[in-house]
Every structure is written in C-alpha cells, then in structure tokens.
Design an enzyme around this catalytic site. Structure first.
Site, short mmCIF file in Angstrom:
data_model
loop_
_atom_site.label_atom_id
_atom_site.label_comp_id
_atom_site.label_asym_id
_atom_site.label_seq_id
_atom_site.Cartn_x
_atom_site.Cartn_y
_atom_site.Cartn_z
N SER A 27 52.31 35.82 27.35
CA SER A 27 51.44 35.53 28.49
C SER A 27 50.97 34.09 28.37
CB SER A 27 50.23 36.47 28.49
OG SER A 27 49.23 35.94 29.32
N HIS A 52 55.17 36.06 31.09
CA HIS A 52 54.16 36.78 31.87
C HIS A 52 53.16 35.74 32.38
CE1 HIS A 52 51.63 40.38 32.72
NE2 HIS A 52 50.63 39.53 32.51
N ASP A 54 49.76 35.05 34.55
CA ASP A 54 48.56 35.67 35.10
C ASP A 54 47.96 34.81 36.20
OD1 ASP A 54 48.27 38.04 33.43
OD2 ASP A 54 47.99 36.63 31.79
N MET A 56 44.99 34.53 38.83
CA MET A 56 43.65 35.08 39.10
C MET A 56 42.96 34.24 40.17
SD MET A 56 42.39 35.80 35.21
CE MET A 56 43.56 36.31 33.94
N HIS A 85 51.79 38.42 37.44
CA HIS A 85 50.77 39.47 37.45
C HIS A 85 49.64 38.98 38.35
CE1 HIS A 85 47.57 41.78 34.83
NE2 HIS A 85 47.59 42.19 36.08
N MET A 87 46.24 39.08 39.93
CA MET A 87 44.88 39.63 39.88
C MET A 87 44.09 38.95 40.99
SD MET A 87 44.62 39.69 35.76
CE MET A 87 46.08 38.67 35.63
N MET A 156 47.42 48.17 31.70
CA MET A 156 46.46 47.19 31.17
C MET A 156 45.60 47.85 30.10
SD MET A 156 45.53 44.24 33.62
CE MET A 156 45.31 43.47 32.06
N ASP A 194 49.82 45.36 28.50
CA ASP A 194 49.22 44.02 28.61
C ASP A 194 47.75 44.05 28.17
OD1 ASP A 194 48.59 41.42 29.38
OD2 ASP A 194 48.62 41.84 31.54
C1 DX5 Z 1 44.40 39.59 31.11
C2 DX5 Z 1 45.83 39.24 31.28
C3 DX5 Z 1 46.68 39.30 30.09
C4 DX5 Z 1 46.28 38.42 28.96
C5 DX5 Z 1 46.83 39.02 27.70
O1 DX5 Z 1 43.80 39.66 32.36
O2 DX5 Z 1 46.43 40.07 32.25
O3 DX5 Z 1 48.04 39.03 30.44
O4 DX5 Z 1 46.75 37.11 29.07
O5 DX5 Z 1 46.43 38.23 26.69
P1 DX5 Z 1 46.10 38.74 25.23
O6 DX5 Z 1 47.41 39.11 24.60
O7 DX5 Z 1 45.48 37.53 24.61
O8 DX5 Z 1 45.16 39.90 25.35
ZN ZN Z 2 48.57 39.91 32.59
#
Ligand code: DX5
Ligand code: ZN
Length: 233
Positions: A27, A52, A54, A56, A85, A87, A156, A194
């Site tokens: 990620s 991956h 993220d 947001m 992903h 969010m 998650m 994740d």
């Molecule tokens: C959190 C993200 C994850 C995060 C995971 O909202 O969706 O993808 O980056 O990171 P680690 O492995 O550090 O928990």
């Molecule tokens: Zn994620």
C-alpha cells in the site's frame, strides 16, 4: 448430479488456489511521496505482485490522499496491476476518471453509496475489475448479495483512513466467513486483506489470497525481505 460434481470441482479449485503462495500488494500510503516513482520501482524489483492505492476524500474518512493524476503518472512507470481502494463518498461520480487513467481494479465501500449493485456494474462496464469492501464494524453478511458481481473482496482489518494502525483481531473472522459464502455460491473470487498486515499478524490471515501491507513493508530495511516474509509464511 452434474451440479454436485461441478460444485465439488469448484471447491477443489478453490482449495488449490488457497494453498498457493499469497500475493502481496504494497500500500503506497506508507511510501515516501517525495520519491514515489522510485518507491514503486523498488517495490516492483522487490517482488510485489500488485500495488494498492488508497484514495481518500477527507469526508468518507478524515484523511485526504491522492487521486487521478497520481495514478495516471504511476501507470506510465509500472506494469504492476493498480488496485484502487476508494474511501470516498459517492464513488459513482469518480469511476470513469479512475478507469480512464488505467486502474486495474476499483474497490468501493458498501457504506459509501446508496446503490452498491449499480456502482459495481458501472466499474465492470468500464472494463475494470470490481471490488467491494466494508468497515470493520459493518456486518459481513452485507457483502453476500453482491459476491457474484465481484472480481475481488477486500476485508478491512483496521478502521479506514490511516496507515500504520494495529490489526483488529475481531475483523479477521470475516475472511473465512466470506470464503465459506463464496464456496456456498460456487464462486471463485480472491480475498484481499487490508490493515495491520505484518509478520506478527500473518498467522491469522491464512484464508486470504492477497495481503495488502503498507507500514510493515515500507518501514522495513529491505523491501525484498519484507515481501518474501509475507509470501512464505
Ligand atoms: C487504510 C488503508 C490501508 C493502509 C494499510 O485506510 O486502506 O491500505 O494503507 O496500511 P498498513 O499496512 O500500514 O496498515
Ligand atoms: Zn487500502
């Protein structure tokens, strides 16, 4: 009778799929963003299977990260599949933009849209793989009506919004619950996990197919070693 045999073959194929080594998707939330291109190249060389990403929006989760232009740039420098992903609230308004810059999969949250089935259709319509996820407190059964529309399920194991959190053990059971329901529906859909994935939590995650990991990999002194630890245990 024929259905029974077919179901058994599918079950056997699922078992074979699970016994394979896990795939690892770093990620990039934990990457050094001032050197993002180099970081992605380093992950590729270290044996990452996918990336991956993220996204947001500061509303669905209290954090703001990256969006379409960054993914467009990354697509030019890596062959790794890009798992986006989302969010964000109302993801339906963003699907075509992420699809057009080369997202290989787009995963949306059940909680972020009024019409989950329609968003999933929209993602597949753009020839992108469709993924669905849920927050740790959302009951896993809410995923079940949509499994047949999915190319991946993302479980998650932390509250979405930030990297580097500790895995919530109570969310882990959802992995095997989804696996059981996929088998019941005779579906083969990879399960990604994740949040808080590291060498210590790995033994809890044996039913997952793809391990998403940010902090553990990017903070490790050797990316290659970190990825191979996740793949081999
Ligand atoms: C959190 C993200 C994850 C995060 C995971 O909202 O969706 O993808 O980056 O990171 P680690 O492995 O550090 O928990
Ligand atoms: Zn994620």
């Amino acid at each position: 009778m024929l259905k029974d045999v077919t179901d058994r073959i599918k079950c056997f194929m699922n078992t074979m799929f699970h016994s394979n080594k896990k795939l690892v998707a770093p990620s990039i939330l934990s990457a050094d963003f001032s050197r993002l291109g180099e970081e992605v190249k380093a992950m590729e060389q270290a044996g990452a299977d996918r990336l991956h990403i993220d996204v947001m929006d500061g509303h669905f989760v209290p954090n703001l990260t990256i969006g379409v232009p960054v993914i467009k740039s990354l697509k030019k420098i890596t062959k790794l599949p890009l798992d986006v992903h989302l969010m964000v609230n109302e993801p339906e308004s963003m699907i075509s933009s992420f699809a057009s810059v080369g997202a290989d999969s787009i995963t949306v949250h059940l909680e972020s849209t009024k019409d989950t089935g329609k968003v999933l259709e929209q993602i597949r319509y753009t020839n992108v793989q469709a993924g669905l996820t849920l927050k740790p407190e959302t009951p896993v059964e809410k995923l079940f009506p949509f499994l047949h529309q999915l190319d991946l399920v993302l479980i998650m194991t932390v509250e979405p919004g930030f990297g580097g959190q500790s895995l919530l053990p109570e969310a882990v059971a959802k992995i095997s619950q989804v696996r059981k329901e996929l088998d019941r529906q005779s579906l083969t859909v990879p399960i990604h996990v994740d949040g808080g994935v590291n060498d210590e939590t790995l033994p809890l995650l044996s039913s997952a197919d793809v391990l998403v990991s940010g902090h553990f990999i990017f903070k490790h002194q050797s990316y290659k070693e970190a990825i191979s630890i996740l793949k081999t245990q």
